[in-house]
Design an enzyme around this catalytic site. Sequence first.
Site, short mmCIF file in Angstrom:
data_model
loop_
_atom_site.label_atom_id
_atom_site.label_comp_id
_atom_site.label_asym_id
_atom_site.label_seq_id
_atom_site.Cartn_x
_atom_site.Cartn_y
_atom_site.Cartn_z
CB CYS A 1 -26.90 33.65 -15.11
SG CYS A 1 -28.26 33.17 -16.16
N GLY B 1 -29.98 34.74 -9.74
CA GLY B 1 -30.64 33.62 -10.40
C GLY B 1 -31.10 32.60 -9.38
CG ASN C 1 -24.25 36.93 -16.63
OD1 ASN C 1 -23.78 37.84 -15.97
ND2 ASN C 1 -25.49 36.93 -17.04
N GLY C 2 -25.11 36.18 -20.00
CA GLY C 2 -25.27 37.10 -21.12
C GLY C 2 -26.21 36.54 -22.15
CE1 TYR D 1 -34.92 44.63 -8.74
CE2 TYR D 1 -34.09 43.54 -10.72
CZ TYR D 1 -34.86 43.52 -9.57
OH TYR D 1 -35.56 42.40 -9.25
P1 AMP Z 1 -43.04 46.11 -12.96
O1 AMP Z 1 -44.08 45.68 -12.00
O2 AMP Z 1 -43.04 45.25 -14.19
O3 AMP Z 1 -43.11 47.58 -13.31
O4 AMP Z 1 -41.63 45.81 -12.29
C1 AMP Z 1 -40.89 46.81 -11.71
C2 AMP Z 1 -40.10 46.24 -10.56
O5 AMP Z 1 -39.38 45.06 -10.94
C3 AMP Z 1 -39.09 47.28 -10.11
O6 AMP Z 1 -39.50 47.72 -8.87
C4 AMP Z 1 -37.77 46.58 -10.05
O7 AMP Z 1 -37.37 46.50 -8.69
C5 AMP Z 1 -37.99 45.20 -10.61
N1 AMP Z 1 -37.27 44.96 -11.88
C6 AMP Z 1 -36.82 45.84 -12.79
N2 AMP Z 1 -36.25 45.23 -13.85
C7 AMP Z 1 -36.32 43.91 -13.61
C8 AMP Z 1 -35.88 42.72 -14.31
N3 AMP Z 1 -35.31 42.78 -15.50
N4 AMP Z 1 -36.12 41.53 -13.71
C9 AMP Z 1 -36.75 41.45 -12.53
N5 AMP Z 1 -37.18 42.51 -11.83
C10 AMP Z 1 -36.98 43.73 -12.35
#
Ligand code: AMP
Length: 446
Positions: free
Chosen positions: A8, A33, A107-108, A247
Site C-alpha cells: 500500500c 494501491g 503499509n506492511g 518493480y
Molecule cells: P506473472 O504473469 O504472474 O508471471 O506476473 C509477472 C508480472 O507481474 C511481471 O511482469 C511484473 O511486472 C508483475 N508483478 C511482479 N510482482 C508483482 C506483484 N507482487 N504484484 C503485482 N504485479 C507483479
Amino acid sequence: MRSLNEKCAVVGVFDENAAKKAYLALFAMQHRGQEASGISSSDGKNIHTIKDRGLVNDVFNDEKIAKLTGKMAIGHNRYSTAGDDSILDAQPVFARYDLGEMAIVHNGNLTNAQEVRKELIKNGSIFQSSMDTENLIHLIAKSNAGNLKDRILEALAIVKGAYSFIFLSRTKMFVARDPHGFRPLSLGKIGDGYIVASETCAFDLAGAKFIRDVEPGEMLIFEKNKEPESVRFAEPIPKQCIFEHIYFARPDSVVFGESVYNVRKELGRILAREMPVEADMVVPVPDSSVSHALGYSEESKIPFEFGIIRNHYVGRTFIEPMQEIRDLKVKMKLSPIKSLIQGKKLVIIDDSIVRGTTSKKIVSLLRDAGAKEIHMRIASPAVKYPCFYGIDTPEKNELISNRMDAEEIRKYIGADSLSFLSVDALCKGAKDKNNHCLACFNGSYF
Ligand code: AMP
Ligand code: SF4
C-alpha cells in the site's frame, strides 16, 4: 486470517492544508494501491475521516477535501487483493479510546498478527475487520501507559514483521518504521512543516523536499511548535525490500537512497552483459520494464523499440483470482506492433516472472504477430518463495520458479531462450550492503 496491507501507500502531513497535500501525495502513489483510498485529518479537537473503495480521484473531490480540516492528516491507498472488497478493510482505521481519538494507516504485514489477535480476543477484544492494523488499535487501547507515545512503544514491542505505520491523535502525529525497514518510508519538508510518505514521487507532486528516510527501528513524533522528536525503539537490522527497485516503486522515486530509474537501468545493463543474445531489437514489457530495457539496449547496442503497446485502461492482471480471466486480461492489456516485429529477432525484457502467465501470453502474442525469434531476459532472479512482508505474492506452489527450472519455464512459455538475472547481479545493481531483503529469491526469511 488474510493479511491485507500489501504494497500500500501511506502518507502523513504536518502542515497547513494537510488533507489537500495528503490527497496529492496519494494521487502520486496510486500505483501502490488502487482498491481503496482514505484520509483522516485532525483539527486539534476532532479527527475527521473519509475513505471509500476506488481510486484516489473517485474517493476525493474539493468538497470532500474541504471537510477534512486541520493541520495534520494521514492517508492510505489500498492495494487490491483478490476476493475481498470490504469497506471495513479500507484505511485509515479510526477508533475512540480512553485517551481520546486516533487513526492509523499501515503499509506492511505483521508476521505474528494471528497470535497477537488470538491473545487479544481471548482477553475480550472484538474485531471489525481482518486487517493486521486493528491489532495495533487494541494493543494501544488496552495499555495502561499514561500517554499515547508510551502506548505505541509498548505495542511496537509486541508486533513483528513489516510495517510503516502513521498514527494520528488529535494533537500529534507518530510515524514508525519496523526494525528491518522492509517497506520504504521517507521524510520531507513541506511549507513550514513536514511530510512522510512511502515514496518520494509523492513529495514532488505535493511540493515537498526530501530530507531523509525514516530509519528502520525509528519513531518520529510531530507536535505543534516543536521540532520532530526521533526515538529509536529497536536496534536497526535493515532488510529493505529489493523488489521495490525491481518493480513496485515508481522510476521517479528515490528508494532506500537510490534512484529507482538508475537501479533499473543498471540491472538491464548487467543483464545484457550476463545474458547477451544476438537480436534486431530490445522490446520492454510495458510499463514496468522500460527502464531495464533501456539499460539492456544501451549496453548491448541493440536498438530499443516499443514493440508492445499497453492499454492503460485495463486493471492489473496479476490479481485476478481465476486463471482464464488473467489470460484474457493480458491480451486486453498488451498488444504487439505487427509491422515492427514481423520477421525480427526480439529480446523481450520483463522485470520479473511470478506465475508465468504474462510471459506465456506475450510469447504467444509475438509469435502470432510474426516474430522470428523470442529471447526473454528477466531483470530479476527467479521468484521461488512467497513474501510474508507485505507484498501480495501467490502461494508457493503457484510460483512457476518454485516448480520448474529455467529450461522448463522456457518450454512452458514457448520462448527460444530465457534467462534470469543472478542474485549477485541484482545485489550489485541495487548497491546492496547486506541491507536488503532477498527472501522471495533465496528463501532467507528474518
Ligand atoms: P506473472 O504473469 O504472474 O508471471 O506476473 C509477472 C508480472 O507481474 C511481471 O511482469 C511484473 O511486472 C508483475 N508483478 C511482479 N510482482 C508483482 C506483484 N507482487 N504484484 C503485482 N504485479 C507483479
Ligand atoms: Fe520484498 Fe521479496 Fe522480501 Fe517480500 S520477500 S519484502 S517482495 S524482497
